[in-house]
Each structure stands twice: as C-alpha cells, then as structure tokens.
Design a protein around this motif. Structure first.
Motif, PDB file in Angstrom:
ATOM      1  N   ALA A 132       0.808  -1.220   0.000  1.00 41.38           N
ATOM      2  CA  ALA A 132       0.000   0.000   0.000  1.00 41.38           C
ATOM      3  C   ALA A 132       0.843   1.272   0.000  1.00 41.38           C
ATOM      4  CB  ALA A 132      -0.939   0.005   1.200  1.00 41.38           C
TER       5      ALA A 132
ATOM      6  N   SER B  77       2.110   1.917  -3.540  1.00 41.85           N
ATOM      7  CA  SER B  77       0.952   2.174  -4.400  1.00 41.85           C
ATOM      8  C   SER B  77       0.408   3.581  -4.195  1.00 41.85           C
ATOM      9  CB  SER B  77      -0.147   1.140  -4.115  1.00 41.85           C
ATOM     10  OG  SER B  77       0.296  -0.163  -4.420  1.00 41.85           O
TER      11      SER B  77
ATOM     12  N   HIS C 181      -2.390  -6.154  -5.031  1.00 40.54           N
ATOM     13  CA  HIS C 181      -3.077  -4.932  -5.476  1.00 40.54           C
ATOM     14  C   HIS C 181      -4.586  -5.135  -5.571  1.00 40.54           C
ATOM     15  CE1 HIS C 181      -3.020  -0.941  -7.249  1.00 40.54           C
ATOM     16  NE2 HIS C 181      -3.753  -1.357  -8.267  1.00 40.54           N
TER      17      HIS C 181
ATOM     18  N   ASN D  67      -5.971  -6.403  -1.596  1.00 42.27           N
ATOM     19  CA  ASN D  67      -6.028  -5.406  -0.523  1.00 42.27           C
ATOM     20  C   ASN D  67      -7.370  -4.685  -0.366  1.00 42.27           C
ATOM     21  OD1 ASN D  67      -3.460  -6.000   0.299  1.00 42.27           O
ATOM     22  ND2 ASN D  67      -2.485  -4.262  -0.707  1.00 42.27           N
ATOM     23  N   PRO D  68      -8.064  -4.332  -1.453  1.00 40.60           N
ATOM     24  CA  PRO D  68      -9.351  -3.637  -1.276  1.00 40.60           C
ATOM     25  C   PRO D  68     -10.370  -4.413  -0.449  1.00 40.60           C
ATOM     26  CG  PRO D  68      -8.613  -3.391  -3.529  1.00 40.60           C
ATOM     27  CD  PRO D  68      -7.687  -4.390  -2.887  1.00 40.60           C
TER      28      PRO D  68
ATOM     29  N   TYR E 263      -5.915   5.165  -0.969  1.00 43.26           N
ATOM     30  CA  TYR E 263      -6.214   5.394  -2.379  1.00 43.26           C
ATOM     31  C   TYR E 263      -7.382   4.494  -2.765  1.00 43.26           C
ATOM     32  CZ  TYR E 263      -3.351   1.180  -2.418  1.00 43.26           C
ATOM     33  OH  TYR E 263      -2.842  -0.064  -2.139  1.00 43.26           O
ATOM     34  N   ASP E 264      -7.980   4.779  -3.902  1.00 50.28           N
ATOM     35  CA  ASP E 264      -9.059   3.959  -4.439  1.00 50.28           C
ATOM     36  C   ASP E 264      -8.464   3.120  -5.570  1.00 50.28           C
ATOM     37  OD1 ASP E 264     -11.254   2.971  -5.994  1.00 50.28           O
ATOM     38  OD2 ASP E 264     -12.548   4.526  -5.151  1.00 50.28           O
ATOM     39  N   THR E 265      -8.360   1.821  -5.337  1.00 55.52           N
ATOM     40  CA  THR E 265      -7.706   0.934  -6.310  1.00 55.52           C
ATOM     41  C   THR E 265      -8.362   1.001  -7.683  1.00 55.52           C
ATOM     42  OG1 THR E 265      -7.111  -0.569  -4.507  1.00 55.52           O
ATOM     43  CG2 THR E 265      -6.954  -1.434  -6.757  1.00 55.52           C
TER      44      THR E 265
ATOM     45  N   TYR F 106       0.752  -0.347 -13.686  1.00 51.00           N
ATOM     46  CA  TYR F 106      -0.285   0.673 -13.623  1.00 51.00           C
ATOM     47  C   TYR F 106       0.371   2.047 -13.665  1.00 51.00           C
ATOM     48  CZ  TYR F 106      -2.597  -3.371 -11.456  1.00 51.00           C
ATOM     49  OH  TYR F 106      -3.078  -4.635 -11.194  1.00 51.00           O
TER      50      TYR F 106
ATOM     51  N   MET G 158     -10.463  -8.292  -8.573  1.00 51.93           N
ATOM     52  CA  MET G 158     -10.868  -7.589  -7.342  1.00 51.93           C
ATOM     53  C   MET G 158     -12.187  -8.128  -6.815  1.00 51.93           C
ATOM     54  SD  MET G 158      -9.892  -3.548  -7.270  1.00 51.93           S
ATOM     55  CE  MET G 158     -10.339  -3.105  -8.938  1.00 51.93           C
TER      56      MET G 158
END
Length: 357
Positions: free
Chosen positions: A108, A111, A131, A134-135, A143-145, A289, A342
C-alpha cells in the motif's frame, strides 16, 4: 526668342499601335503572373495540408527520468521482473528508467506514492496480486484501487500448485476432495499468513469443492513449507517455481496447478479445472499501472510499448529463468481482468469471514 524646349512629339499611328500592343502584352503577362502566383500559393497550401494529413502524429514524449515503483523489497520476483522490464522500457521510450523499491503495508505504501503522482508517464507501479486483494482485506486504503490507477499491462503470471505431503493417501484432486469430505474439518492447509495469495487460494478451493478444511496461518511461506516437508502439515498452495526443488526430491507431491493452462515446467500435471474443480484459477500475477489518466496518449503509448516488450524474445528468455509466463493483456482487456480479480477475491474474503484489517 528661341524656344530651347523641344516641341511635343505626337505619336504616329504606328507608334500608337506599338504602344497599345506593349500595354496588352504587359497586361497579359501580368495576368499570367498573377495566375501563376495564385496557383503556386494554392499548391504550397496543398502540400502543407497533405503534409499535415500524411505525417503520423508525433510519438508521445516522456519525462527524462521515468520511475517504476515496486512496493516490495528488492530481490523478490516483482522486483526482478520490474528491473527486466525497465531495461527494455528505457530502450523503447528513449529515456532513463529506474526502479524504486517502496515497501510496506502489503504494497500500500508504494501504491499510494504512484496514485498521488502526476499522470504524465513519469511514475508507474509494478506490483503483484496484493493490489487486487487489498481492497477486500483492508477497511481503508489511502487510495481507491479502482479509480486512482489506469491499468497498463499484465506483466506476467506464475501458477500456484496444490501440494501435499507424500504421507497423504490422495494421489489426485478428486481423492483429496473425497478425503476431506470423509472427515470434515480434519484436513488442514497452511499459508504464509492471513489474507495472503496462498491462503485465499485454499479458501477458494474450499468453496468451489464444497469441502470443510481448516486454515493454519504461518509467519511466512518458508515455515509453512518446512512443516509441509516435515509431515506436520498435510497440504498447502504455493508458487510452483518455489517448490520445484522439493518436488524433484520427492519431498512433496503436486496434485494440480492453479492456472488455466498447464505449466511448461511440469506439463504432466493437470490444472485444477482439469482435475474436476471447474473454473478454478488462482495465479500469482504481476501488473503495471500508472496514475489515473484513462484514454490518454500517455496510457496508449505505454500500452503499445509494453505489448512489444512482453512479446520480445529478450523478455521471454529473462522471464523463463523465473518460470514466469509473460502477459498478453493490455489496456481495456487488462482493466477488465483487474476488475474481475478484485471482485473475485473480495467475495472469497467475505465468504471466508476474514475480518478486514
């Protein structure tokens, strides 16, 4: 009185005719000159327009220094892949590309640095499956993935393997499932820790096979593997390249790989799907990304360059040393894959009742 001034001479008829002819000649020549000038201007303009239309757009320029952030320590698979890609990326973009390790908080920290950077191609993220896990695993991320990144390319993937200690009587996945159903809750599987990729692979197997197996978390994959080799742990999922030496020595047995297709490293081993768990897929994969800039020339240029790099013989040879299959997804296709991953892992986390951290 003498007149010193010459008397005015009147033109004769012949002179008048000659003068008129000269005048008409000058007018005609002047007209032709004007027409030539107009045509020349038009031709020049036409050439200019044709040049604008016919010349391809200037390639998207990048900063003199491009940074690829790896949110894990140096020396790991993600870091090695990033450094291999950075060399080729530097050649393709004609600029300096460096790798910067910013480890911590399961990826995180690094990122977040990328998410807050300018979306000009100067800062990129190369990270692993964490990545998209984690959400669902953390209550709050900085942050907003889904919104703060523009997916560029699937860099590569590594299949996990379903491993058992040789003492386990099951010789294939079907027999292992039957064994688990015979004594619900008795069979255990280990992992490197709660919420890790090998833990969630076990939970996915549990749901899809409709079996009751108990998770035993360890502080890292190494101690879990030690117990598997020693017979204290009956089964676990782990990266296939990592376990190949143990497999070769006969200390563990591979029942299946978790990728969609069989692994070139062990082509005789079936996939989980082939073994009867239809639709099962749980690979360790790596993606690139950039800060959110969807549909921009920068993103388009990076996607095109990465497609060339990942298809090159140079990268294939380098990745083969790590038993990593180069990726082929870029842009919208990769974005679709990321979103699906995700959703999949968030669902697994919820079904497994793993408490968000």
């Amino acid at each position: 009185m003498n007149n010193f001034l010459s008397p005015t001479r009147r033109p004769t008829a012949e002179g008048r005719s000659s003068t008129s002819a000269n005048r008409r000649s000058r007018q005609m020549n002047g007209g032709r000159l004007v027409k030539k000038t107009i045509w020349a201007a038009a031709l020049t303009a036409g050439i200019a327009v044709a040049s604008v239309i016919g010349t391809p757009a200037v390639a998207q320029s990048f900063p003199n220094l491009v940074k690829v952030v790896v949110p894990f320590p140096a020396g790991g698979t993600t870091d090695i892949l990033a450094r291999d890609v950075a060399v080729s990326l530097s050649e393709k973009l004609g600029t300096t590309v460096i790798v910067e390790n910013r480890a911590g908080a399961s990826g995180a920290i690094g990122s977040e640095i990328v998410a807050r950077s300018a979306p000009d191609g100067g800062t990129m993220l190369l990270t692993a499956t964490h990545h998209v896990i984690n959400p669902g695993l953390y209550k709050k991320l900085p942050y907003d993935t889904a919104k703060d990144f523009s997916p560029v390319a699937l860099i590569g993937s590594v299949p996990n393997a379903l491993l058992v200690n040789p003492s386990v009587p099951a010789k294939n996945v079907a027999e292992l499932i039957a064994l688990a159903k015979k004594d619900p809750g008795k069979l255990t599987f280990g992992s490197s820790g709660i919420g890790g990729a090998n833990h969630l692979s076990g939970e996915l197997f549990k749901f899809m096979a409709n079996i009751d197996i108990e998770h035993v978390p360890y502080k890292g994959a190494a101690p879990a593997m030690t117990d598997l080799l020693g017979g204290h742990l009956p089964m676990m999922f782990d990266s296939l390249p990592t376990v190949l030496p143990a497999v070769a020595s006969g200390k563990v047995r591979v029942l299946a790989v978790t990728s969609k297709t069989r692994s070139a490293a062990m082509p005789e081993i079936p996939t989980m799907d082939e073994a009867g768990v239809k639709g099962f897929e749980a690979t360790a994969w790596f993606g690139m990304y950039m800060p959110a800039n969807n549909g921009s020339p920068v993103q388009a240029r990076l996607e095109a360059v990465m497609k060339e790099i990942l298809a090159s013989d140079t990268i294939k040879a380098k990745f083969a040393k790590l038993d990593v299959d180069p990726g082929s997804l870029t842009g919208k296709e990769f974005t679709t894959f990321v979103n699906a991953e995700m959703a999949k892992w968030s669902d697994v986390i919820q079904r497994a009742k793993i408490e968000a951290q």
